[in-house]
Every structure is written in C-alpha cells, then in structure tokens.
Design a protein around this motif. Structure first.
Motif, PDB file in Angstrom:
ATOM      1  N   PHE A 227       0.790  -1.223   0.000  1.00 50.31           N
ATOM      2  CA  PHE A 227       0.000   0.000   0.000  1.00 50.31           C
ATOM      3  C   PHE A 227       0.831   1.286   0.000  1.00 50.31           C
ATOM      4  CE2 PHE A 227      -3.123  -2.744   2.498  1.00 50.31           C
ATOM      5  CZ  PHE A 227      -3.945  -2.969   1.401  1.00 50.31           C
ATOM      6  N   TYR A 228       1.953   1.283   0.722  1.00 50.57           N
ATOM      7  CA  TYR A 228       2.618   2.532   1.096  1.00 50.57           C
ATOM      8  C   TYR A 228       4.105   2.525   0.743  1.00 50.57           C
ATOM      9  CZ  TYR A 228      -1.528   2.266   4.137  1.00 50.57           C
ATOM     10  OH  TYR A 228      -2.799   2.107   4.625  1.00 50.57           O
ATOM     11  N   GLY A 229       4.446   2.022  -0.429  1.00 51.62           N
ATOM     12  CA  GLY A 229       5.843   1.840  -0.786  1.00 51.62           C
ATOM     13  C   GLY A 229       6.655   3.121  -0.828  1.00 51.62           C
ATOM     14  N   SER A 274       1.861   4.907 -11.310  1.00 48.10           N
ATOM     15  CA  SER A 274       2.784   4.087 -12.093  1.00 48.10           C
ATOM     16  C   SER A 274       3.639   3.142 -11.250  1.00 48.10           C
ATOM     17  CB  SER A 274       3.699   4.989 -12.920  1.00 48.10           C
ATOM     18  OG  SER A 274       4.507   5.797 -12.080  1.00 48.10           O
ATOM     19  N   ALA A 275       3.690   3.336  -9.925  1.00 45.39           N
ATOM     20  CA  ALA A 275       4.490   2.452  -9.063  1.00 45.39           C
ATOM     21  C   ALA A 275       3.593   1.669  -8.115  1.00 45.39           C
ATOM     22  CB  ALA A 275       5.515   3.275  -8.276  1.00 45.39           C
ATOM     23  N   ASP A 276       2.424   1.275  -8.609  1.00 46.74           N
ATOM     24  CA  ASP A 276       1.382   0.655  -7.788  1.00 46.74           C
ATOM     25  C   ASP A 276       1.588  -0.854  -7.683  1.00 46.74           C
ATOM     26  OD1 ASP A 276      -1.140  -0.226  -6.702  1.00 46.74           O
ATOM     27  OD2 ASP A 276      -2.027   1.624  -7.449  1.00 46.74           O
ATOM     28  N   ALA A 282      -0.678  -1.889 -15.499  1.00 50.25           N
ATOM     29  CA  ALA A 282      -1.226  -2.543 -16.699  1.00 50.25           C
ATOM     30  C   ALA A 282      -2.716  -2.821 -16.552  1.00 50.25           C
ATOM     31  CB  ALA A 282      -0.469  -3.840 -16.976  1.00 50.25           C
ATOM     32  N   LEU A 283      -3.163  -3.164 -15.330  1.00 52.24           N
ATOM     33  CA  LEU A 283      -4.584  -3.376 -15.097  1.00 52.24           C
ATOM     34  C   LEU A 283      -5.332  -2.046 -15.141  1.00 52.24           C
ATOM     35  CD1 LEU A 283      -7.016  -5.088 -14.411  1.00 52.24           C
ATOM     36  CD2 LEU A 283      -6.315  -5.050 -12.001  1.00 52.24           C
ATOM     37  N   LEU A 305       0.475   9.957 -12.057  1.00 53.96           N
ATOM     38  CA  LEU A 305       1.341  10.235 -10.919  1.00 53.96           C
ATOM     39  C   LEU A 305       2.359   9.101 -10.801  1.00 53.96           C
ATOM     40  CD1 LEU A 305      -1.183  11.375  -8.139  1.00 53.96           C
ATOM     41  CD2 LEU A 305       0.295  12.824  -9.540  1.00 53.96           C
ATOM     42  N   ASP A 306       3.597   9.444 -10.545  1.00 56.23           N
ATOM     43  CA  ASP A 306       4.636   8.432 -10.336  1.00 56.23           C
ATOM     44  C   ASP A 306       4.570   8.006  -8.880  1.00 56.23           C
ATOM     45  OD1 ASP A 306       6.756   6.735 -10.698  1.00 56.23           O
ATOM     46  OD2 ASP A 306       8.283   8.304 -10.570  1.00 56.23           O
ATOM     47  N   SER A 307       3.487   7.329  -8.540  1.00 56.97           N
ATOM     48  CA  SER A 307       3.131   7.088  -7.140  1.00 56.97           C
ATOM     49  C   SER A 307       2.904   5.617  -6.862  1.00 56.97           C
ATOM     50  CB  SER A 307       1.852   7.873  -6.815  1.00 56.97           C
ATOM     51  OG  SER A 307       1.299   7.469  -5.581  1.00 56.97           O
ATOM     52  N   ASP A 308       2.982   5.284  -5.566  1.00 54.23           N
ATOM     53  CA  ASP A 308       2.528   3.986  -5.087  1.00 54.23           C
ATOM     54  C   ASP A 308       0.998   3.974  -5.061  1.00 54.23           C
ATOM     55  OD1 ASP A 308       1.846   5.582  -2.932  1.00 54.23           O
ATOM     56  OD2 ASP A 308       3.368   4.761  -1.580  1.00 54.23           O
ATOM     57  N   HIS A 309       0.413   2.991  -4.377  1.00 57.26           N
ATOM     58  CA  HIS A 309      -1.039   2.856  -4.375  1.00 57.26           C
ATOM     59  C   HIS A 309      -1.739   3.932  -3.545  1.00 57.26           C
ATOM     60  CE1 HIS A 309      -4.747   0.740  -5.072  1.00 57.26           C
ATOM     61  NE2 HIS A 309      -4.981   0.565  -3.784  1.00 57.26           N
TER      62      HIS A 309
END
Length: 327
Positions: A227-229, A274-276, A282-283, A305-309
């Motif tokens: 969740f919080y990478g 993008s970092a989810d 892709a999903l 966003l270049d973000s985690d989830h």
C-alpha cells in the motif's frame, strides 16, 4: 452526523458571507456619501463544487486527512465518508484481538460478510443526495482503489446531473457486468502482491482478510510495500495501525452493471499510479481502455502520478493539484 457536518459548514459559510456583505455595505455607503449615489451591493460568490472522497478497502475516511485541507484551502467543501464496514463502521473478528495468533483467524466468519456492493453504492449515493439537498452544486466524486467500484455503482444509480465528475484514483473501474475482482482472476489482469498476504480463505470467512496487527515484521513490511511503498516510515506505520482486517468478499465479486446512458454519460478521470503494487498499472490501463470502448463519445481523461497505491499519503500535494485541475 453527516447532516450536522454539512449544516456546520453552511453556517460557517453564511457567517462569512454576512461579514463580507457587511463590509461591502459599509464601503458602498462611504462611496455613496462621496459621490451622492447609492452603491449597488455585490453578489455573493458562487459556491465551488464539493469533493466527495471515498476510501478503498481496509481503509476509512481517515486516509484523506492530508488531502482535505489542501482542497478546502482552494475554497472547495470536502466530505470524506466511511463506507459500511470500514473506518468507524468496521467490525472485527474476535480472533483479531488474540496474540499470539490462533488458527481461528483463518476460519472465523467475518462480522461484515453480509455487506454488499449495493450497500456501498447506497452510502455514496446518499452522501451525494445530502450534499445536493443542502444546496451545494453537484460534487466531484473521488474513489480510491475499491472505492472506485463503490462510486461506479453509485453513478449508475444516480445518473448524470447529480455528479459533476467521477475520479478514479488507482481504482477499480470494471467494464459492464464485471466485478471488481474475479476468482479465478481475469487472465488479462496482471498479478497483484495482495494474494500472498491474505490470511483466510474468503470462501470460509466471507471476507478478504489481512492482519495489520501482526507481530511478524516481514508480514507488516509486505503490507507497507503493498500500500505505502513511497510513504515515509512514520506515516506508513501510523496508517498500517489504522487499517481494519476485513472487507466483504460479496462486494468485491458482485458484477457491476453500467450503462452508456447513466454511468457512461458522466465525465470521468482516471489518476494512474505508475508504481502501484496493489492495482498494477497494466490493469489500470486495461480498465481505461475497456471504459473508452464502451463510451467512445465520453472517453476517460487520464492523469499520471509516479506514485505507489496511496498518493494521498505519499504525494498529497501532487494529488491535490491533480484533483483541483479538474474544477
């Protein structure tokens, strides 16, 4: 409680308007005294669209805590709700309170197993209707992760006119007749890191069960990575301790019917992360493509966003800017 919050906001807004009107009236009187004419009173400023924020699985309204003040500072009313079975509406299996863990955690039937996707949809639709009844413009409805399915179903209930825009933040946006998740998984969907972290068979417990209170450091590290990478360690630990263990499996596997005339007629935006590690990019791309195929005259706006989830914690400023760009 929701009405009390809204009424409190309206009272504050009316008080602010009264102060502004008094100041304008005083200025106008002064000008009239100088010119011999009566100044016209200025109209009250128009209300901005409110944001209705809907959390994802295992989370609650608390997860928007860093976003709320940023949206409010830009003049937008903000309402974050707890879905049934989440946040302050959560209920916990008895085995969750036992340390060290016992086998019952993997087998105890969930106290929220009976909550349905329809319950989620009604909660979101009810919040929209309450905002409209209080005199606010149609809200921008934002759903994160599983909250995407909730706003998806609510939009079909409400239809166009009551929602200004749907916003899916790293969220489920299934095509007509599909559930948020399928067992076995859709062959087109890339694997998530979630499955190895589940602590029960959902067919037995009626829930997708995590163990955020685990004393196993490696397991907790896996949840943080899920969740919080990109979230700082202090905030990630705090968030982990606020998660509830169960989400009802029925809500996740119920097909969601959508039509071009109702859900498909509402403008929508997808915020791609993008970092989810939870809903792989892709999903996310697959769901956007399917939605655009279904409604070619109303395609999805995609913001990246270049973000985690969890961009509401890892990059709140950037997420708030993305949301405000839609107003």
């Amino acid at each position: 409680m929701l009405r009390n919050l809204i009424n409190g906001y309206i009272a504050m807004l009316l008080s602010r308007r009264a102060i502004v009107s008094s100041a304008l009236a005083a200025s106008g009187a002064a000008l009239a005294g100088c010119t011999g004419t009566q100044a016209e009173s200025a109209p009250a400023p128009a209300l901005k669209s409110p944001f209705l924020l809907v959390h994802g699985a295992w989370h609650g309204a608390w997860c928007w805590g860093k976003i709320n003040p940023l949206l409010a500072a830009a003049g937008h009313p903000v309402l974050a709700i707890d879905l049934p079975g989440h946040g302050l509406n959560a209920a916990f299996p008895a085995a969750f309170d036992i340390q060290p863990r016992t086998p019952e955690l993997a087998t105890e039937f969930s106290p929220i197993a009976g909550i349905t996707l329809a319950d989620y949809a009604r909660a979101v639709a009810g919040a929209v209707d309450t905002l409209l009844a209080a005199g606010f413009p149609a809200p921008i409805v934002v759903g994160h992760s599983m909250g995407g399915g909730a706003i998806h179903a609510a939009a079909e209930l409400l239809g166009p006119g009551k929602i200004a825009r749907l916003v899916y933040v790293a969220a489920f946006m299934p095509k007509d007749g599909q559930p948020m998740v399928a067992f076995p998984p859709d062959a087109q969907a890339p694997p998530s890191l979630l499955t190895p972290l589940l602590r029960s068979d959902p067919g037995v417990t009626g829930a997708l069960r995590l163990d955020p209170a685990s004393t196993d450091d490696s397991y907790r590290a896996g949840l943080i990575n899920l969740f919080y990478g990109q979230v700082d360690a202090v905030t990630a630990r705090a968030a982990l301790n606020l998660l509830s263990p169960d989400i009802p499996i029925g809500a996740m596997v119920s097909p969601i019917a959508t039509s071009v005339q109702r859900w498909g007629a509402i403008p929508r935006t997808y915020i791609r992360t993008s970092a989810d590690n939870t809903i792989p990019p892709a999903l996310q791309d697959l769901m956007v493509a399917q939605a655009d195929t279904a409604t070619p005259a109303n395609k999805t706006q995609v913001l990246r966003l270049d973000s985690d989830h969890s961009p509401f914690l890892s990059m709140p400023q950037q997420l708030a800017r993305a949301l405000l760009s839609l107003t």
